[in-house]
Enzyme design. Structure first.
Site, mmCIF file in Angstrom:
data_model
loop_
_atom_site.group_PDB
_atom_site.id
_atom_site.type_symbol
_atom_site.label_atom_id
_atom_site.label_comp_id
_atom_site.label_asym_id
_atom_site.label_seq_id
_atom_site.Cartn_x
_atom_site.Cartn_y
_atom_site.Cartn_z
ATOM 1 C CG ASN A 28 37.237 32.805 40.858
ATOM 2 O OD1 ASN A 28 36.309 32.098 40.477
ATOM 3 N ND2 ASN A 28 37.570 33.925 40.256
ATOM 4 N NE ARG A 35 41.886 31.018 41.019
ATOM 5 C CZ ARG A 35 41.894 32.267 41.439
ATOM 6 N NH1 ARG A 35 41.478 32.552 42.646
ATOM 7 N NH2 ARG A 35 42.294 33.229 40.637
ATOM 8 C CE1 TYR A 40 45.578 32.880 44.430
ATOM 9 C CE2 TYR A 40 45.289 31.494 42.497
ATOM 10 C CZ TYR A 40 45.332 32.738 43.080
ATOM 11 O OH TYR A 40 45.127 33.848 42.313
ATOM 12 C CB ALA A 92 39.415 39.332 40.399
ATOM 13 C CD GLU A 113 44.456 45.105 49.419
ATOM 14 O OE1 GLU A 113 44.772 44.754 48.269
ATOM 15 O OE2 GLU A 113 44.399 46.310 49.770
ATOM 16 C CG HIS A 115 46.160 40.276 47.735
ATOM 17 N ND1 HIS A 115 44.963 40.109 47.085
ATOM 18 C CD2 HIS A 115 46.238 41.570 48.090
ATOM 19 C CE1 HIS A 115 44.338 41.269 47.041
ATOM 20 N NE2 HIS A 115 45.084 42.169 47.650
ATOM 21 N NE ARG A 122 49.069 35.646 40.050
ATOM 22 C CZ ARG A 122 47.840 35.264 40.359
ATOM 23 N NH1 ARG A 122 47.356 35.487 41.560
ATOM 24 N NH2 ARG A 122 47.091 34.649 39.464
#
Length: 155
Positions: A28, A35, A40, A92, A113, A115, A122
Protein backbone atom coordinates in the site's frame (compact mmCIF):
# COMPACT_ATOMS: atom_id res chain seq x y z
CA UNK A 1 56.30 -16.86 -5.60
CA UNK A 2 54.05 -13.86 -4.88
CA UNK A 3 50.28 -13.86 -5.14
CA UNK A 4 48.70 -10.51 -5.79
CA UNK A 5 45.11 -9.64 -5.21
CA UNK A 6 43.79 -6.50 -6.85
CA UNK A 7 40.64 -4.93 -5.44
CA UNK A 8 38.93 -2.17 -7.41
CA UNK A 9 36.46 -0.04 -5.50
CA UNK A 10 34.18 2.62 -6.88
CA UNK A 11 35.10 5.75 -4.95
CA UNK A 12 33.29 9.02 -4.38
CA UNK A 13 34.95 12.44 -4.27
CA UNK A 14 36.21 11.87 -0.72
CA UNK A 15 37.96 8.60 -1.64
CA UNK A 16 35.46 6.50 0.28
CA UNK A 17 33.68 3.53 -1.25
CA UNK A 18 30.27 4.48 -2.60
CA UNK A 19 27.53 3.23 -0.29
CA UNK A 20 24.75 1.16 -1.84
CA UNK A 21 21.48 1.49 0.05
CA UNK A 22 18.13 -0.03 -0.80
CA UNK A 23 14.94 1.71 0.26
CA UNK A 24 12.20 -0.89 0.36
CA UNK A 25 8.49 -0.21 0.82
CA UNK A 26 5.84 -2.81 1.41
CA UNK A 27 2.11 -3.05 0.74
CA UNK A 28 0.00 0.00 0.00
CA UNK A 29 2.96 2.37 0.13
CA UNK A 30 2.68 2.68 -3.65
CA UNK A 31 -0.39 4.81 -2.83
CA UNK A 32 1.51 7.48 -0.92
CA UNK A 33 0.18 10.87 -1.93
CA UNK A 34 -3.32 9.42 -2.42
CA UNK A 35 -3.86 7.13 0.58
CA UNK A 36 -5.00 8.76 3.82
CA UNK A 37 -3.10 12.03 3.33
CA UNK A 38 -3.89 13.11 6.90
CA UNK A 39 -1.75 10.19 8.10
CA UNK A 40 0.77 9.72 5.28
CA UNK A 41 0.97 13.15 3.63
CA UNK A 42 0.31 14.20 0.04
CA UNK A 43 3.71 13.57 -1.55
CA UNK A 44 4.30 10.46 -3.66
CA UNK A 45 7.26 8.32 -2.69
CA UNK A 46 8.67 8.58 -6.19
CA UNK A 47 8.86 12.37 -5.77
CA UNK A 48 10.40 12.00 -2.32
CA UNK A 49 12.93 9.48 -3.65
CA UNK A 50 14.18 12.16 -6.06
CA UNK A 51 14.64 14.45 -3.06
CA UNK A 52 16.69 11.75 -1.33
CA UNK A 53 18.85 11.33 -4.42
CA UNK A 54 19.52 15.08 -4.39
CA UNK A 55 20.32 15.05 -0.66
CA UNK A 56 22.72 12.11 -1.03
CA UNK A 57 24.47 12.36 -4.42
CA UNK A 58 27.42 10.38 -3.01
CA UNK A 59 25.18 7.38 -2.23
CA UNK A 60 23.93 4.82 -4.72
CA UNK A 61 20.26 4.73 -3.69
CA UNK A 62 17.94 2.03 -5.01
CA UNK A 63 14.17 1.86 -4.55
CA UNK A 64 11.88 -1.16 -4.51
CA UNK A 65 8.20 -1.43 -3.62
CA UNK A 66 5.93 -4.44 -3.64
CA UNK A 67 2.55 -5.39 -2.26
CA UNK A 68 3.68 -9.04 -2.17
CA UNK A 69 5.51 -10.56 0.78
CA UNK A 70 7.50 -13.03 -1.34
CA UNK A 71 8.78 -10.26 -3.63
CA UNK A 72 10.07 -8.34 -0.60
CA UNK A 73 11.81 -11.46 0.70
CA UNK A 74 13.32 -12.17 -2.73
CA UNK A 75 14.71 -8.61 -2.89
CA UNK A 76 16.23 -8.94 0.60
CA UNK A 77 17.92 -12.16 -0.51
CA UNK A 78 19.09 -10.58 -3.78
CA UNK A 79 20.89 -7.61 -2.22
CA UNK A 80 21.43 -8.90 1.31
CA UNK A 81 25.11 -9.71 0.92
CA UNK A 82 26.26 -6.88 -1.35
CA UNK A 83 24.54 -3.66 -0.19
CA UNK A 84 25.55 -1.46 2.74
CA UNK A 85 22.07 -0.95 4.11
CA UNK A 86 18.35 -1.55 3.79
CA UNK A 87 15.84 1.12 4.78
CA UNK A 88 12.68 -0.92 5.24
CA UNK A 89 9.09 0.16 5.64
CA UNK A 90 7.33 -3.19 5.43
CA UNK A 91 3.92 -1.60 5.97
CA UNK A 92 1.40 -4.01 7.46
CA UNK A 93 3.85 -6.92 7.04
CA UNK A 94 5.75 -5.38 9.95
CA UNK A 95 3.06 -6.72 12.25
CA UNK A 96 2.51 -10.11 10.62
CA UNK A 97 5.56 -11.40 8.76
CA UNK A 98 7.82 -13.87 10.48
CA UNK A 99 9.13 -14.66 6.97
CA UNK A 100 10.45 -11.12 6.37
CA UNK A 101 12.00 -11.16 9.86
CA UNK A 102 13.72 -14.45 9.01
CA UNK A 103 14.95 -13.02 5.69
CA UNK A 104 16.53 -10.08 7.52
CA UNK A 105 18.26 -12.50 9.88
CA UNK A 106 19.53 -14.63 7.00
CA UNK A 107 21.52 -11.84 5.30
CA UNK A 108 24.49 -9.73 6.33
CA UNK A 109 23.25 -6.33 5.09
CA UNK A 110 21.99 -4.35 8.09
CA UNK A 111 18.54 -2.76 8.04
CA UNK A 112 16.72 0.12 9.67
CA UNK A 113 12.93 -0.10 10.08
CA UNK A 114 10.98 3.03 9.18
CA UNK A 115 7.33 3.96 9.65
CA UNK A 116 5.88 7.23 8.38
CA UNK A 117 3.19 7.39 11.05
CA UNK A 118 3.59 6.82 14.78
CA UNK A 119 2.42 3.22 14.86
CA UNK A 120 2.24 3.36 18.67
CA UNK A 121 -0.44 6.07 18.47
CA UNK A 122 -2.60 3.93 16.18
CA UNK A 123 -4.49 0.64 16.48
CA UNK A 124 -3.17 -1.86 19.03
CA UNK A 125 -2.23 -4.47 16.40
CA UNK A 126 0.31 -1.98 14.98
CA UNK A 127 2.19 -1.78 18.29
CA UNK A 128 4.07 -5.05 17.68
CA UNK A 129 6.80 -5.49 15.08
CA UNK A 130 8.23 -8.85 14.09
CA UNK A 131 11.10 -6.95 12.44
CA UNK A 132 12.38 -4.68 15.22
CA UNK A 133 14.55 -7.33 16.85
CA UNK A 134 16.23 -8.02 13.49
CA UNK A 135 17.21 -4.43 12.58
CA UNK A 136 19.73 -1.88 13.85
CA UNK A 137 17.07 0.66 14.78
CA UNK A 138 13.51 1.83 14.30
CA UNK A 139 12.31 5.28 13.23
CA UNK A 140 8.59 5.98 13.67
CA UNK A 141 6.27 8.93 13.32
CA UNK A 142 8.58 11.43 11.62
CA UNK A 143 6.87 11.31 8.26
CA UNK A 144 8.93 10.81 5.13
CA UNK A 145 11.90 12.40 6.92
CA UNK A 146 12.38 9.05 8.66
CA UNK A 147 13.82 7.67 5.42
CA UNK A 148 16.40 10.47 5.28
CA UNK A 149 17.43 9.78 8.87
CA UNK A 150 17.81 6.07 8.13
CA UNK A 151 20.03 6.78 5.11
CA UNK A 152 22.14 9.10 7.27
CA UNK A 153 22.64 6.25 9.75
CA UNK A 154 24.28 4.15 7.03
CA UNK A 155 26.62 6.86 5.79
Amino acid sequence: MYHWKVVILQLNQNDHPVKKILIMNGPNLNLLGKREPTIYGSQTFEDYFQTLQQLFPEVELHYFQSNHEGALIDKIHEIGFTFDGIVLNAGAYTHTSVAIADALSAVTTPAVEVHISNVHAREAFRHHSYLSSRVKGVIVGLGLRGYELAVRYFI
